[in-house]
Design an enzyme around this catalytic site. Structure first.
Site, PDB file in Angstrom:
ATOM      1  N   ASP A  33       0.837  -1.198   0.000  1.00  0.00           N
ATOM      2  CA  ASP A  33       0.000   0.000   0.000  1.00  0.00           C
ATOM      3  C   ASP A  33       0.877   1.255   0.000  1.00  0.00           C
ATOM      4  O   ASP A  33       2.023   1.228   0.456  1.00  0.00           O
ATOM      5  CB  ASP A  33      -0.910  -0.025   1.239  1.00  0.00           C
ATOM      6  CG  ASP A  33      -2.117   0.892   1.082  1.00  0.00           C
ATOM      7  OD1 ASP A  33      -2.405   1.329  -0.056  1.00  0.00           O
ATOM      8  OD2 ASP A  33      -2.774   1.180   2.106  1.00  0.00           O
ATOM      9  N   ASN A  81     -10.636  -2.517  -6.249  1.00  0.00           N
ATOM     10  CA  ASN A  81      -9.843  -1.462  -6.906  1.00  0.00           C
ATOM     11  C   ASN A  81     -10.420  -1.014  -8.251  1.00  0.00           C
ATOM     12  O   ASN A  81     -10.010   0.029  -8.789  1.00  0.00           O
ATOM     13  CB  ASN A  81      -8.375  -1.886  -7.059  1.00  0.00           C
ATOM     14  CG  ASN A  81      -7.585  -1.866  -5.766  1.00  0.00           C
ATOM     15  OD1 ASN A  81      -6.694  -2.685  -5.539  1.00  0.00           O
ATOM     16  ND2 ASN A  81      -7.884  -0.914  -4.880  1.00  0.00           N
TER      17      ASN A  81
HETATM   18  C1  IPE Z   1      -5.411  -2.794  -0.705  1.00  0.00           C
HETATM   19  O1  IPE Z   1      -5.092  -1.459  -0.741  1.00  0.00           O
HETATM   20  C2  IPE Z   1      -5.280  -3.403  -2.068  1.00  0.00           C
HETATM   21  C3  IPE Z   1      -3.938  -3.520  -2.591  1.00  0.00           C
HETATM   22  C4  IPE Z   1      -2.825  -3.183  -1.990  1.00  0.00           C
HETATM   23  C5  IPE Z   1      -3.849  -4.082  -3.905  1.00  0.00           C
HETATM   24  P1  IPE Z   1      -6.201  -0.335  -0.933  1.00  0.00           P
HETATM   25  O2  IPE Z   1      -5.464   0.953  -0.994  1.00  0.00           O
HETATM   26  O3  IPE Z   1      -7.073  -0.662  -2.085  1.00  0.00           O
HETATM   27  O4  IPE Z   1      -7.036  -0.470   0.406  1.00  0.00           O
HETATM   28  P2  IPE Z   1      -8.000   0.570   1.123  1.00  0.00           P
HETATM   29  O5  IPE Z   1      -8.957   1.092   0.103  1.00  0.00           O
HETATM   30  O6  IPE Z   1      -7.129   1.665   1.650  1.00  0.00           O
HETATM   31  O7  IPE Z   1      -8.644  -0.210   2.226  1.00  0.00           O
HETATM   32  C1  IPE Z   2      -1.355   0.344  -3.476  1.00  0.00           C
HETATM   33  O1  IPE Z   2      -1.166   1.715  -3.445  1.00  0.00           O
HETATM   34  C2  IPE Z   2      -1.543  -0.181  -4.865  1.00  0.00           C
HETATM   35  C3  IPE Z   2      -2.925  -0.555  -5.194  1.00  0.00           C
HETATM   36  C4  IPE Z   2      -3.920  -0.575  -4.352  1.00  0.00           C
HETATM   37  C5  IPE Z   2      -3.180  -0.945  -6.547  1.00  0.00           C
HETATM   38  P1  IPE Z   2      -2.382   2.728  -3.436  1.00  0.00           P
HETATM   39  O2  IPE Z   2      -2.708   3.086  -4.842  1.00  0.00           O
HETATM   40  O3  IPE Z   2      -3.519   2.189  -2.660  1.00  0.00           O
HETATM   41  O4  IPE Z   2      -1.732   3.961  -2.701  1.00  0.00           O
HETATM   42  P2  IPE Z   2      -2.453   4.925  -1.672  1.00  0.00           P
HETATM   43  O5  IPE Z   2      -3.029   4.078  -0.595  1.00  0.00           O
HETATM   44  O6  IPE Z   2      -3.502   5.672  -2.426  1.00  0.00           O
HETATM   45  O7  IPE Z   2      -1.345   5.808  -1.179  1.00  0.00           O
HETATM   46 MG    MG Z   3      -4.095   2.323  -0.726  1.00  0.00          MG
END
Ligand code: IPE
Ligand code: IPE
Ligand code: MG
Length: 257
Positions: A33, A81
């Site tokens: 994340d 996502n």
């Molecule tokens: C979880 O991260 C999914 C991945 C790392 C692929 P998200 O960024 O989607 O999770 P939330 O929305 O903060 O819970």
């Molecule tokens: C994790 O990084 C990757 C995916 C969930 C695909 P994020 O895109 O969730 O990054 P933040 O949480 O917005 O910083």
């Molecule tokens: Mg995230």
């Protein structure tokens, strides 16, 4: 779990605690994340964070393999996502293509076997194809399994398992009282990982402390380590630190030590 000595300098890697006796987790799962926040902090578009995050998967996979980890599961795209803006989703759907085009030689050199778990039928054709090709190309490799969770969601995974088990019952192949925990586990994506299907250690980067629909069944007795580091900045030293933390945990599984 077997006690092993940290093998320190494999291929030039430095190790934080070289002579500590520590337990290497067999299966490590990472919720990668913070790509977006990494980019934002640098006044870059979010996708720049995803690109950097993709490169880091390769670095951390090699580091994990050198540590002796058997399975590294990385959460790359969740079933939720799809709710993100179309441009970002499109970019994320292109990443497996870029990843395997760039890094297949490194994965082969490291004897890594690729697995991709998730609802692959829902992916764009090219994305689905590269994941199938990567699994096929590496299927005879005998080293660490690099297991991507891509278009993965645990509630959907469990729901699918329930549907499959109910069908088996309806068709008379299975009696209701024959259903046990193994029956359920056998119908999850992780079944193919055999004795390593449950992660020993879960790491989530970037400060959030939640599961976001990741491996709800399999994480029942895993150790959790959270770090504020954004995924693109997560280094092999951070991985070693998490492994050390894991090593000092006492796992009791409801019993007494
Ligand atoms: C979880 O991260 C999914 C991945 C790392 C692929 P998200 O960024 O989607 O999770 P939330 O929305 O903060 O819970
Ligand atoms: C994790 O990084 C990757 C995916 C969930 C695909 P994020 O895109 O969730 O990054 P933040 O949480 O917005 O910083
Ligand atoms: Mg995230």
């Amino acid at each position: 779990m077997q006690r092993v000595f940290f093998i320190a300098k494999k291929r030039g890697e430095t190790m934080a605690a070289q002579s500590d006796e520590i337990t290497i987790p067999k299966h490590v799962a990472i919720i990668m994340d913070g790509n977006g926040r990494w980019a934002k902090a640098r006044h870059l578009p979010r996708v720049a964070g995803h690109k950097e995050g993709m490169d880091n998967v390769k670095r951390i996979a090699i580091a994990a393999s050198h540590l002796g980890i058997k399975v590294l599961t990385v959460y790359a795209f969740s079933t939720e996502n799809w709710r993100r803006p179309t441009d970002e989703v499109n970019y994320l759907m292109g990443l497996p293509v870029r990843f395997f085009n760039h890094y297949m030689p490194d994965l082969m050199a490291e004897n890594v076997r690729v697995n991709v778990m998730g609802y692959l039928d829902e992916l764009p054709a090219q994305t689905r194809q590269v994941t199938l090709d990567a699994m096929d190309q590496t299927k005879n490799n005998t080293g660490m399994v690099l297991n991507f969770a891509f278009n993965y969601g645990a509630r959907k995974e469990i729901t699918t398992a329930v549907q499959q088990i109910a069908s088996a019952v309806a068709e008379g192949q299975l009696a209701v009282d024959e259903i046990n925990e193994k029956t359920v586990a056998d119908h999850l994506f992780t079944a193919s990982l055999g004795k390593w299907q449950d992660p020993d250690l879960l790491i989530r980067t970037s400060g959030e402390e939640r599961l976001s629909n990741f491996l709800l069944w399999q994480l029942a007795y895993s150790e959790f380590v959270f770090t504020d580091v954004h995924w693109p900045d997560f280094t092999s030293q951070d991985l070693e630190k998490a492994v050390q933390t894991f090593s000092h945990r006492q796992r009791r599984y409801g019993g007494l030590k």
